[in-house]
Design an enzyme around this catalytic site. Structure first.
Site, short mmCIF file in Angstrom:
data_model
loop_
_atom_site.label_atom_id
_atom_site.label_comp_id
_atom_site.label_asym_id
_atom_site.label_seq_id
_atom_site.Cartn_x
_atom_site.Cartn_y
_atom_site.Cartn_z
N HIS A 18 0.62 -0.77 0.39
CA HIS A 18 0.09 -0.05 -0.33
C HIS A 18 0.77 1.53 -0.33
O HIS A 18 0.13 2.03 -0.91
CB HIS A 18 -0.24 0.20 1.22
N HIS A 41 -8.42 -7.53 -7.43
CA HIS A 41 -8.30 -8.70 -6.77
C HIS A 41 -8.74 -7.04 -5.21
O HIS A 41 -7.59 -7.76 -4.35
CB HIS A 41 -7.38 -9.10 -6.12
N SER A 119 -7.08 -1.78 -0.79
CA SER A 119 -6.21 -0.90 -1.75
C SER A 119 -7.13 -0.29 -2.55
O SER A 119 -7.00 0.74 -3.04
CB SER A 119 -5.70 -2.11 -2.99
N GLU A 137 -13.82 -7.72 -7.60
CA GLU A 137 -13.88 -8.58 -6.13
C GLU A 137 -15.03 -9.87 -6.70
O GLU A 137 -15.56 -9.51 -7.29
CB GLU A 137 -14.02 -7.95 -4.92
N ASP A 162 -14.47 -12.40 -12.25
CA ASP A 162 -13.38 -12.51 -11.49
C ASP A 162 -12.00 -12.39 -12.46
O ASP A 162 -12.04 -11.80 -13.64
CB ASP A 162 -13.23 -14.67 -12.96
N GLY A 163 -11.82 -12.25 -11.50
CA GLY A 163 -10.36 -10.23 -12.11
C GLY A 163 -9.58 -10.91 -12.85
O GLY A 163 -8.32 -10.63 -13.91
N ASP A 183 -3.77 -8.26 -7.34
CA ASP A 183 -2.91 -8.64 -5.78
C ASP A 183 -3.42 -9.93 -5.09
O ASP A 183 -4.73 -9.72 -4.89
CB ASP A 183 -3.37 -7.56 -4.73
#
Ligand SMILES: C[S@@+](CC[C@H](N)C(=O)[O-])C[C@H]1O[C@@H](n2cnc3c(N)ncnc32)[C@H](O)[C@@H]1O
Length: 299
Positions: A18, A41, A119, A137, A162-163, A183
């Protein structure tokens, strides 16, 4: 999908990721043109450090808690207020962390330290009115929390997808400038190869985008294979950065937080050097701790 980020929110890996995320966003803001942050994500967005799940592992105490104690004297619970009252020389670690600390202050308006911004929220709190956020997400409950947090926010798109699959369709962003954060939870065996393949596909659509891929530093052999899979020829520049907090253990256990940074701001390597002493004061558990970075494809 068993992974829930609430157990890990604010740990040393989050602090590293971060901090870098906020530095890159601050750099993108040096130009007036709008940009988009795409978080593939995203997690739940905001974490209650007092919740049972966070308290169970208390990972934030050895992460954010230690960072705050190293940054400003006194208990971490008072550090956000103490930081706001302190002054830091331009370019120092304390000054570089200003956007990150401002986000922490924004989610803890009563003072103290109860909430931690994930994030997407960290990114959103840093955006100008013309900038945009897309946060993806897959976990239903975390998606619902995230969506609720962003209701009515015209600058943000929150997607239940689904990322891994959805990124391609989001690229290139309309703004033609942007940062993609990847991520994943690293629960699946193929997470490294999927991240490398996803990056190759993304670069074909958005070659000059900035990309941040997080990975766990746990198993050196897997990381070495991952590096060989990266599509270096399609990228402009590629920086690898790792915050290592202790020696590798014989049995796989997280001992560092890694980032692959594609087309990062040129000043990021210097900023990482400036952050290293503070991060080591906060997190080093033995003499092998370091914040190291090297160009896999140099400027
Ligand atoms: C490491 S956490 C994300 C933390 C967040 N990026 C942050 O820094 O605050 C990984 C997240 O990915 C979600 N996830 C797992 N598989 C996914 C997928 N295929 N697509 C999108 N999200 C996924 C998990 O539910 C979890 O919330």
């Amino acid at each position: 999908m068993n992974y829930r980020h609430i157990y890990h929110a604010g740990n040393f890996a989050d602090v590293f990721k971060h901090s870098v995320l906020s530095l890159i966003i601050a750099y993108l803001q040096r130009k007036p043109a709008a940009f988009r942050v795409i978080d593939t994500h995203a997690g739940a967005g905001l974490y209650d450090l007092g919740a049972e799940a966070a308290a169970k592992t208390a990972e934030w105490r050895r992460g954010l808690g230690r960072l705050l104690t190293a940054l400003v004297p006194g208990p971490p619970e008072q550090a956000i207020t103490a930081y706001a009252a302190a002054s830091f020389a331009a370019g120092s670690a304390g000054a570089l962390l200003a956007p990150y600390m401002q986000a922490l202050a924004a989610v803890n308006p009563q003072g103290g330290l109860r909430y931690y911004p994930g994030s997407p929220l960290l990114a959103r709190l840093s955006l100008r009115r013309r900038d945009r956020l897309t946060a993806i997400e897959l976990h239903r409950q975390d998606y619902d929390s995230l969506r609720r947090r962003f209701i009515g926010d015209y600058q943000s798109r929150i997607l239940h997808l689904d990322g891994r699959l959805a990124l391609k369709a989001q690229l290139p962003p309309k703004e033609k400038r942007g940062l993609v954060l990847v991520d994943p939870p690293f629960e699946r065996e193929d997470e490294f190869s999927a991240a490398a393949a996803g990056l190759a596909q993304a670069l074909r659509r958005f070659a000059h985008g900035v990309y941040m891929l997080w990975y766990p530093v746990k198993d050196r052999a897997k990381i070495a294979r991952f590096i060989t899979m990266l599509p270096l020829s399609a990228a402009g520049t590629v920086l690898q950065a790792e915050l290592l907090i202790r020696q590798a253990a014989p049995q796989p256990r997280l001992f560092g937080s890694g980032l692959i940074l594609v087309n990062p701001p040129y000043i990021l390597s210097e900023q990482l050097q400036q952050l290293e002493p503070l991060f080591l004061r906060a997190f080093a558990e033995d003499d092998s701790a370091c914040l190291r970075h090297n160009w896999l494809k140099g400027p």
